[in-house]
Motif scaffolding. Structure first.
Motif, PDB file in Angstrom:
ATOM      1  N   PRO A   1       0.810  -1.229   0.000  1.00  0.00           N
ATOM      2  CA  PRO A   1       0.000   0.000   0.000  1.00  0.00           C
ATOM      3  C   PRO A   1       0.839   1.272   0.000  1.00  0.00           C
ATOM      4  CG  PRO A   1      -0.935  -1.584   1.528  1.00  0.00           C
ATOM      5  CD  PRO A   1       0.384  -2.146   1.074  1.00  0.00           C
ATOM      6  N   SER A   2       1.965   1.250   0.696  1.00  0.00           N
ATOM      7  CA  SER A   2       2.809   2.440   0.725  1.00  0.00           C
ATOM      8  C   SER A   2       3.423   2.709  -0.648  1.00  0.00           C
ATOM      9  CB  SER A   2       3.914   2.283   1.772  1.00  0.00           C
ATOM     10  OG  SER A   2       4.667   3.464   1.885  1.00  0.00           O
ATOM     11  N   ALA A   3       3.802   1.643  -1.360  1.00  0.00           N
ATOM     12  CA  ALA A   3       4.347   1.809  -2.712  1.00  0.00           C
ATOM     13  C   ALA A   3       3.280   2.370  -3.658  1.00  0.00           C
ATOM     14  CB  ALA A   3       4.871   0.471  -3.235  1.00  0.00           C
ATOM     15  N   LEU A   4       2.049   1.867  -3.541  1.00  0.00           N
ATOM     16  CA  LEU A   4       0.956   2.385  -4.364  1.00  0.00           C
ATOM     17  C   LEU A   4       0.658   3.840  -4.006  1.00  0.00           C
ATOM     18  CD1 LEU A   4      -1.425  -0.716  -4.222  1.00  0.00           C
ATOM     19  CD2 LEU A   4      -0.196   0.109  -6.242  1.00  0.00           C
TER      20      LEU A   4
ATOM     21  N   MET B   1      -3.886  -3.202  -9.896  1.00  0.00           N
ATOM     22  CA  MET B   1      -4.282  -2.498  -8.671  1.00  0.00           C
ATOM     23  C   MET B   1      -4.222  -0.990  -8.871  1.00  0.00           C
ATOM     24  SD  MET B   1      -2.308  -4.651  -5.686  1.00  0.00           S
ATOM     25  CE  MET B   1      -2.465  -6.423  -5.516  1.00  0.00           C
ATOM     26  N   TYR B   2      -3.130  -0.549  -9.464  1.00  0.00           N
ATOM     27  CA  TYR B   2      -2.949   0.885  -9.640  1.00  0.00           C
ATOM     28  C   TYR B   2      -3.970   1.456 -10.627  1.00  0.00           C
ATOM     29  CZ  TYR B   2      -0.659   5.380 -10.266  1.00  0.00           C
ATOM     30  OH  TYR B   2      -0.391   6.722 -10.310  1.00  0.00           O
TER      31      TYR B   2
ATOM     32  N   GLN C   1      -8.495  -8.735  -5.198  1.00  0.00           N
ATOM     33  CA  GLN C   1      -8.731  -9.653  -6.333  1.00  0.00           C
ATOM     34  C   GLN C   1      -7.494  -9.791  -7.218  1.00  0.00           C
ATOM     35  OE1 GLN C   1     -11.376  -8.068  -9.450  1.00  0.00           O
ATOM     36  NE2 GLN C   1     -11.217  -6.048  -8.452  1.00  0.00           N
ATOM     37  N   PHE C   2      -6.564  -8.831  -7.086  1.00  0.00           N
ATOM     38  CA  PHE C   2      -5.349  -8.885  -7.902  1.00  0.00           C
ATOM     39  C   PHE C   2      -4.145  -9.390  -7.117  1.00  0.00           C
ATOM     40  CE2 PHE C   2      -7.860  -5.272  -9.649  1.00  0.00           C
ATOM     41  CZ  PHE C   2      -8.218  -5.875 -10.842  1.00  0.00           C
ATOM     42  N   ARG C   3      -4.408  -9.889  -5.918  1.00  0.00           N
ATOM     43  CA  ARG C   3      -3.325 -10.427  -5.102  1.00  0.00           C
ATOM     44  C   ARG C   3      -3.174 -11.907  -5.406  1.00  0.00           C
ATOM     45  NH1 ARG C   3      -2.064  -8.250   0.831  1.00  0.00           N
ATOM     46  NH2 ARG C   3       0.043  -9.068   0.989  1.00  0.00           N
ATOM     47  N   GLN C   4      -1.968 -12.305  -5.767  1.00  0.00           N
ATOM     48  CA  GLN C   4      -1.718 -13.691  -6.175  1.00  0.00           C
ATOM     49  C   GLN C   4      -0.636 -14.278  -5.285  1.00  0.00           C
ATOM     50  OE1 GLN C   4      -0.635 -13.115 -10.245  1.00  0.00           O
ATOM     51  NE2 GLN C   4      -2.537 -12.069 -10.751  1.00  0.00           N
ATOM     52  N   ASN C   5      -1.031 -15.019  -4.278  1.00  0.00           N
ATOM     53  CA  ASN C   5      -0.071 -15.594  -3.334  1.00  0.00           C
ATOM     54  C   ASN C   5       0.886 -16.549  -4.035  1.00  0.00           C
ATOM     55  OD1 ASN C   5      -1.220 -14.250  -1.176  1.00  0.00           O
ATOM     56  ND2 ASN C   5      -2.708 -15.874  -0.789  1.00  0.00           N
ATOM     57  N   GLY C   6       2.163 -16.290  -3.858  1.00  0.00           N
ATOM     58  CA  GLY C   6       3.179 -17.184  -4.395  1.00  0.00           C
ATOM     59  C   GLY C   6       3.606 -16.880  -5.816  1.00  0.00           C
TER      60      GLY C   6
ATOM     61  N   TYR D   1     -11.104   4.612  -9.873  1.00  0.00           N
ATOM     62  CA  TYR D   1     -12.051   4.958  -8.809  1.00  0.00           C
ATOM     63  C   TYR D   1     -11.853   6.386  -8.317  1.00  0.00           C
ATOM     64  CZ  TYR D   1     -14.498   5.006  -4.360  1.00  0.00           C
ATOM     65  OH  TYR D   1     -15.337   5.343  -3.317  1.00  0.00           O
ATOM     66  N   TRP D   2     -10.622   6.756  -7.988  1.00  0.00           N
ATOM     67  CA  TRP D   2     -10.411   8.070  -7.382  1.00  0.00           C
ATOM     68  C   TRP D   2     -10.523   9.186  -8.414  1.00  0.00           C
ATOM     69  CZ3 TRP D   2     -11.048   8.728  -2.465  1.00  0.00           C
ATOM     70  CH2 TRP D   2     -10.803   7.667  -1.580  1.00  0.00           C
ATOM     71  N   ASP D   3     -10.271   8.902  -9.688  1.00  0.00           N
ATOM     72  CA  ASP D   3     -10.580   9.887 -10.740  1.00  0.00           C
ATOM     73  C   ASP D   3     -12.074  10.199 -10.721  1.00  0.00           C
ATOM     74  OD1 ASP D   3      -8.122  10.493 -11.832  1.00  0.00           O
ATOM     75  OD2 ASP D   3      -8.225   8.975 -13.410  1.00  0.00           O
ATOM     76  N   ALA D   4     -12.875   9.153 -10.591  1.00  0.00           N
ATOM     77  CA  ALA D   4     -14.326   9.325 -10.558  1.00  0.00           C
ATOM     78  C   ALA D   4     -14.761  10.106  -9.321  1.00  0.00           C
ATOM     79  CB  ALA D   4     -15.013   7.963 -10.604  1.00  0.00           C
TER      80      ALA D   4
END
Length: 370
Positions: free
Chosen positions: A194-197, A258-259, A245-250, A265-268
């Protein structure tokens, strides 16, 4: 090195972490600032530099007053990262019988360079080192632990781990997290992505948050990074989350997806509430941490609802447009919530109430549209 341009001290050397040399020795308080720089956190052309927080003057004054109060016990060690340019000469002779062979004694030679190019960096103890430099007694013997590394990534890793249990500013740790690769405690690891995003949202000219996020290296923003990071952290927890939904373990995370979703969303949100966007939290509760957290929680619900829409951007904007007339970000009272627009605060109770209110409002409007 000559005797005139280096500081020589008796030291004990040992190894840790796969061959990294670690030294234990004592210095006079005044000597710490002769050999070590403070690498303050900042950004040059959007590249993160350093890792130390700003000087806390009141804290330094308190420590200095203590040091000036008379003979004092000051066993707190300063931790330094040492440049590979240091030299160590092992003592000759046999060690005492039955002695522990954990380390070896010798003479450590540390070059003395001008400020900004010194051969050591303070990893832990910058406030103490500043106080020692200002103290009347410049010959207080201070314990020092030094490890050899001029890699800023290693220095950041040690800085975070050493200070994990101390009250460092959350924003400082948040900004440093994406820059380290060491295995982190679970709570810190959950904030790393989250911090990187968050940093991408702040530096991308195409982002609605461009230049608006307040980070430790740049306090000019109006949105706290903690609010956004907590929002994304929550969305990543489950596969039902907009980001989860875009998290893929392993197999790695689809951070690009994600980005893109965050931008969509935030543009909207920005375009739906143009009069509330980009204003200080004192003028707009949308930019307040409570507003960011509540709208961030709404993101999960809305993105799930428009998941099958052929035009997700248009669908999101449509859903937000239905909610907008009921929102009171800059004036008026929230109907059904019992708060004036500027009464909402950054407390868990207010954030929860505002979040629940928006989620119930969205659900009621969705049912009425059927």
């Amino acid at each position: 090195m000559t005797a005139r341009n280096c500081l020589k001290v008796r030291a004990v050397r040992a190894e840790q972490g796969g061959g990294v040399c670690v030294y234990a020795f004592f210095l006079f308080g005044a000597d710490i600032n002769r050999i070590a720089d403070i690498s303050r956190i900042r950004r040059d052309d959007n590249e993160l530099k350093g890792f130390q927080r700003r000087e806390i003057r009141d804290h330094v004054k308190q420590i200095t007053a203590f040091l000036d109060s008379g003979p004092v016990l000051f066993p707190n060690a300063i931790i330094l990262a040492l440049s590979p340019t240091i030299e160590f000469s092992r003592s000759r002779g046999r060690p005492p019988g039955e002695s522990s062979e954990v380390g070896e004694t010798g003479t450590l030679s540390i070059p003395i360079y001008p400020e900004g190019r010194r051969a050591a960096w303070i990893v832990d103890g910058q406030q103490r080192s500043l106080a020692l430099g200002a103290a009347k007694n410049q010959t207080i013997a201070v314990p020092v632990i030094g490890f050899v590394s001029d890699a800023v990534e290693t220095q950041r890793e040690q800085f975070i781990l050493v200070n994990k249990v101390r009250p460092l500013p959350t924003t400082l740790i948040n900004e440093l997290l994406p820059e380290v690769s060491v295995l982190l405690p679970r709570d810190l690891a959950a904030k790393q992505l989250p911090s990187a995003l968050c940093e991408a949202l702040n530096t991308d000219p195409n982002s609605p948050f461009h230049g608006l996020i307040k980070r430790e290296s740049d306090r000019a923003g109006i949105v706290t990074d903690t609010a956004l990071i907590e929002t994304m952290k929550s969305s990543l927890k489950t596969a039902a989350g907009a980001l989860g939904q875009f998290r893929q373990n392993g197999t790695g995370n689809d951070t690009a997806a994600m980005y893109d979703l965050l931008l969509l969303y935030w543009d909207a949100v920005r375009d739906t509430f143009p009069n509330a966007w980009g204003r200080p939290p004192t003028e707009s509760r949308l930019m307040h941490s409570a507003g960011i957290r509540a709208m961030g929680a709404l993101m999960d619900t809305l993105m799930l609802r428009v998941d099958t829409a052929p035009d997700k951007a248009a669908a999101i904007r449509g859903r937000l447009a239905e909610i907008a007339p009921h929102c009171r970000w800059t004036e008026g009272n929230w109907e059904g919530l019992g708060f004036a627009w500027n009464e909402i605060q950054s407390t868990s109770q207010h954030i929860t109430k505002l979040t629940d209110h928006l989620l119930h409002l969205e659900r009621d409007l969705a049912r009425a549209a059927k």
